[in-house]
Structures are given as C-alpha cells and as structure tokens.
Design a protein around this motif. Structure first.
Motif, PDB file in Angstrom:
ATOM      1  N   ARG A 166       0.869  -1.178   0.000  1.00  0.00           N
ATOM      2  CA  ARG A 166       0.000   0.000   0.000  1.00  0.00           C
ATOM      3  C   ARG A 166       0.904   1.226   0.000  1.00  0.00           C
ATOM      4  O   ARG A 166       1.280   1.726   1.052  1.00  0.00           O
ATOM      5  CB  ARG A 166      -0.930  -0.019   1.214  1.00  0.00           C
ATOM      6  CG  ARG A 166      -1.965  -1.145   1.140  1.00  0.00           C
ATOM      7  CD  ARG A 166      -2.798  -1.236   2.389  1.00  0.00           C
ATOM      8  NE  ARG A 166      -3.808  -2.274   2.274  1.00  0.00           N
ATOM      9  CZ  ARG A 166      -4.518  -2.737   3.288  1.00  0.00           C
ATOM     10  NH1 ARG A 166      -4.324  -2.244   4.498  1.00  0.00           N
ATOM     11  NH2 ARG A 166      -5.430  -3.682   3.106  1.00  0.00           N
ATOM     12  N   THR A 301      -5.659  -2.072  -7.131  1.00  0.00           N
ATOM     13  CA  THR A 301      -6.839  -1.240  -6.929  1.00  0.00           C
ATOM     14  C   THR A 301      -6.385   0.162  -6.535  1.00  0.00           C
ATOM     15  O   THR A 301      -5.346   0.323  -5.890  1.00  0.00           O
ATOM     16  CB  THR A 301      -7.757  -1.817  -5.837  1.00  0.00           C
ATOM     17  OG1 THR A 301      -7.014  -1.921  -4.607  1.00  0.00           O
ATOM     18  CG2 THR A 301      -8.267  -3.202  -6.229  1.00  0.00           C
ATOM     19  N   ARG A 302      -7.178   1.171  -6.873  1.00  0.00           N
ATOM     20  CA  ARG A 302      -6.804   2.565  -6.590  1.00  0.00           C
ATOM     21  C   ARG A 302      -7.741   3.217  -5.574  1.00  0.00           C
ATOM     22  O   ARG A 302      -7.440   4.316  -5.112  1.00  0.00           O
ATOM     23  CB  ARG A 302      -6.807   3.391  -7.876  1.00  0.00           C
ATOM     24  CG  ARG A 302      -5.854   2.920  -8.968  1.00  0.00           C
ATOM     25  CD  ARG A 302      -4.397   2.898  -8.540  1.00  0.00           C
ATOM     26  NE  ARG A 302      -3.880   4.135  -8.027  1.00  0.00           N
ATOM     27  CZ  ARG A 302      -3.328   5.101  -8.776  1.00  0.00           C
ATOM     28  NH1 ARG A 302      -3.244   4.945 -10.093  1.00  0.00           N
ATOM     29  NH2 ARG A 302      -2.856   6.192  -8.223  1.00  0.00           N
ATOM     30  N   THR A 303      -8.868   2.603  -5.282  1.00  0.00           N
ATOM     31  CA  THR A 303      -9.813   3.200  -4.336  1.00  0.00           C
ATOM     32  C   THR A 303     -10.239   2.168  -3.301  1.00  0.00           C
ATOM     33  O   THR A 303     -10.342   0.976  -3.630  1.00  0.00           O
ATOM     34  CB  THR A 303     -11.074   3.709  -5.070  1.00  0.00           C
ATOM     35  OG1 THR A 303     -11.661   2.624  -5.798  1.00  0.00           O
ATOM     36  CG2 THR A 303     -10.752   4.854  -6.003  1.00  0.00           C
ATOM     37  N   PRO A 304     -10.498   2.552  -2.041  1.00  0.00           N
ATOM     38  CA  PRO A 304     -10.342   3.906  -1.501  1.00  0.00           C
ATOM     39  C   PRO A 304      -8.880   4.305  -1.304  1.00  0.00           C
ATOM     40  O   PRO A 304      -8.565   5.462  -1.107  1.00  0.00           O
ATOM     41  CB  PRO A 304     -11.075   3.823  -0.165  1.00  0.00           C
ATOM     42  CG  PRO A 304     -10.906   2.391   0.253  1.00  0.00           C
ATOM     43  CD  PRO A 304     -10.985   1.606  -1.032  1.00  0.00           C
ATOM     44  N   TYR A 305      -7.979   3.323  -1.328  1.00  0.00           N
ATOM     45  CA  TYR A 305      -6.540   3.591  -1.304  1.00  0.00           C
ATOM     46  C   TYR A 305      -5.874   2.553  -2.193  1.00  0.00           C
ATOM     47  O   TYR A 305      -6.431   1.486  -2.475  1.00  0.00           O
ATOM     48  CB  TYR A 305      -5.973   3.541   0.122  1.00  0.00           C
ATOM     49  CG  TYR A 305      -6.470   2.386   0.941  1.00  0.00           C
ATOM     50  CD1 TYR A 305      -5.984   1.093   0.747  1.00  0.00           C
ATOM     51  CD2 TYR A 305      -7.454   2.583   1.909  1.00  0.00           C
ATOM     52  CE1 TYR A 305      -6.447   0.029   1.485  1.00  0.00           C
ATOM     53  CE2 TYR A 305      -7.932   1.503   2.652  1.00  0.00           C
ATOM     54  CZ  TYR A 305      -7.428   0.241   2.441  1.00  0.00           C
ATOM     55  OH  TYR A 305      -7.905  -0.808   3.178  1.00  0.00           O
ATOM     56  N   THR A 306      -4.689   2.866  -2.645  1.00  0.00           N
ATOM     57  CA  THR A 306      -4.012   1.980  -3.586  1.00  0.00           C
ATOM     58  C   THR A 306      -3.476   0.733  -2.885  1.00  0.00           C
ATOM     59  O   THR A 306      -2.808   0.817  -1.862  1.00  0.00           O
ATOM     60  CB  THR A 306      -2.858   2.722  -4.276  1.00  0.00           C
ATOM     61  OG1 THR A 306      -3.408   3.785  -5.048  1.00  0.00           O
ATOM     62  CG2 THR A 306      -2.080   1.789  -5.196  1.00  0.00           C
ATOM     63  N   THR A 307      -3.792  -0.414  -3.463  1.00  0.00           N
ATOM     64  CA  THR A 307      -3.280  -1.691  -2.982  1.00  0.00           C
ATOM     65  C   THR A 307      -2.732  -2.460  -4.170  1.00  0.00           C
ATOM     66  O   THR A 307      -3.404  -2.597  -5.197  1.00  0.00           O
ATOM     67  CB  THR A 307      -4.380  -2.521  -2.301  1.00  0.00           C
ATOM     68  OG1 THR A 307      -4.922  -1.780  -1.207  1.00  0.00           O
ATOM     69  CG2 THR A 307      -3.813  -3.831  -1.773  1.00  0.00           C
TER      70      THR A 307
END
Length: 319
Positions: A166, A301-307
């Motif tokens: 993250r 993934t970019r939402t709600p935070y990048t993983t």
C-alpha cells in the motif's frame, strides 16, 4: 468467606497485577486487528502493531524509539541437500539484527502512541520483533513478540511468495521490496541513518495520481529517496508476454535468466522502472547481485486507497 482469597489469587494472575512501572512504561495494545504476542502466520503476511509509551519520572522525557527484528535461520531461500540426513539446521546462519525504525523523538515528549505495519518473513522460520523506548536519562523499556512461518514447500527448488503493498503518494509512504528475502520494508527502514537496509532494497513501489510503477532505487528522476542513498541498488526490469501459466513455468535459475536475457526493455529503452502497472503483468528482473526471477501483478486497486498485490518467483540458492 473462604472464597475471597481464591478470588484474589485469580485476579493477581491477570496481566499487570502487582506490576511496578519503572521510569519508562511501554505497552503493546491488544485487539483483534492488532498483534501484541507470539503468532504463527503465513509467508509474507502483514501484521499491525500499536504501542503506547510514557515517561513516569519527574523531569524526564521520551527521546528515542527503535524497532528491530532478528530472524532465525536466515531469511535467504536456500536449497536443501539431496541427502536430507546430511542437513543440520545449526549449520544455517541466522541473519544479522535488522533495524526497521530508529527515531529521535521531539524534545519534551512525555507520552507516545505509535502504530506500524510489519511484514513476516517469506521463508520458514521465526522472527523476533522488539520495540524499545529510551528516555532522556537513558532508561529503557522493551516489549517483543515472535512471528513464526511454516511452509509445506520448503524442499522446492523455487521460492514463491506474495506481497501486499500500500504505497501512498507521499515519499515517506512508499514501501521498499527486498526481492531476495521477500521482505516488504516500511518507509522508516529506508531512512539515511540505516544504510544496511539500502543494501537489501531492490525495488520501490511508486504511486502517482496517474499510475503505479515499480522502480529500482537508482532512478533519481522518478524516486525522491530521502537524502538520496549512496550506491542504491540497480535492479533491471523487462516486460514479458507471459500470462499466469507462463509465470509458473520456470523452475531453475538458468530458465529465469533465459527469460530475462531474451526479453527486451520497455519501449522507453529503460530497464530501471516499469510502465504503468496493470493486473496480469509479468515482469522479469535481474537484481544488482545477479539474481533472476519473475514478478506477477495479481491485482491492483486505486480506491479507496491503492493496494498492489504482487507474486514473486525465483530460484533458491545453495547454502
């Protein structure tokens, strides 16, 4: 009335009963989503730890917080001998003590609440994580726990592990990847005061508003490392046409090297950072010390935070 002495004895078995605090108090917070005691975890699992510290001495303040980890045996993936009867665990060296955080606290700090996320080793073995707080008079308090990893494939010739990064857009939030040992190190491990960690870090996960990339630490135009590291590692990266099946095919050091040698750099003709990453990408790498392997982007993934979920495969080494 005879029940009361028995009841009091039970109460005194609870943590903290009869505890006398010294000049420095340090506690690890226990909760369902936090780790504060010994655990058995999966390879490269992440754990969150929260601590609370305070100075109880008159005129004393907290001055320093350190987090260290000691691994037994080595984190480096190694090949077992063909004759297993000849193998002795005592012959496998332990890793040197590694410092993940060494922070000087602001003058006058009387109490501290701190939380960090740590990554367990990718190979079978144990790690002892120790948290230490020191006050202005040199008094210390420590707490520690062990994480144990067991793997059913320790005899395999190929090391595999999965990392969950993250990164965050702030320079201080970018996680560092040590490919050889399978470590995902926190941003604090890359500070200038910890040069021993700089010699381990092969990649930085870089996030911008537009995309996420993997980059070697020696790319000053792309990565604003704190105060620039001396002699950062020059990892080389090539895109490949592989899918998941191709990622799982190579099983020897020679095959991993052949994949790297027969693939071309990215279209920009650079080998030190990737294009924008997408799910399913398979990237060939060569580390600064000549280790070859593959990285697959399992998910992003970019939402709600990048993983960013990455799988890594590389051949194990002879002890």
């Amino acid at each position: 009335m005879r029940i009361w002495p028995f009841y009091l004895a039970l109460v005194c078995l609870l943590p903290g009963c009869g505890k006398t605090n010294g000049p420095v108090r340090l506690d690890l917070v226990g909760a369902s989503n936090l780790t504060s005691s010994d655990r058995t975890v999966g390879a490269a699992d992440t754990v969150a730890t929260r601590l609370f510290a305070e100075s109880s001495g008159a005129g004393q303040s907290l001055r320093r917080l350190t987090v260290t980890v000691a691994a037994t045996p080595t984190r480096r993936p190694f090949l077992y001998p063909a004759a297993l009867s000849a193998f002795k665990l005592a012959d496998v060296p332990a890793d040197t003590l590694q410092t993940l955080l060494d922070s000087t606290l602001a003058l006058g700090t009387r109490s501290l609440a701190f939380q960090t996320t740590l990554t367990a080793r990718a190979t079978a073995g144990t790690e002892r994580f120790e948290f230490r707080v020191t006050d202005s008079d040199g008094n210390t308090a420590t707490r520690a726990y062990r994480l144990t990893v067991r793997r059913p494939d320790s005899l395999a010739a190929v090391q595999t592990y999965t990392l969950l990064a993250r990164p965050g857009r702030r320079a201080a939030a970018r996680p560092y990847v040590a490919l050889r040992t399978g470590q995902l190190l926190p941003a604090s491990a890359g500070r200038p005061a910890l040069p021993q960690n700089h010699r381990l870090i092969d990649l930085v996960v870089v996030e911008t508003a537009a995309d996420v990339r993997l980059a070697a630490p020696n790319v000053p135009a792309l990565i604003a490392l704190p105060d620039r590291w001396p002699n950062p590692r020059a990892t080389r990266l090539h895109p490949t046409p592989f899918d998941n099946a191709g990622f799982g095919n190579p099983s020897t050091a020679a095959q991993f090297q052949s994949i790297f040698d027969t693939t071309a750099p990215y279209a920009t003709s650079v080998e030190s950072y990737t294009d924008a990453l997408a799910k399913g990408n398979v990237i060939a790498f060569k580390t600064a010390d000549g280790r070859y392997g593959l990285i697959q982007v399992d998910d992003i993934t970019r939402t709600p935070y990048t993983t960013l979920k990455l799988s890594v495969r590389m051949a194990k080494e002879v002890l």
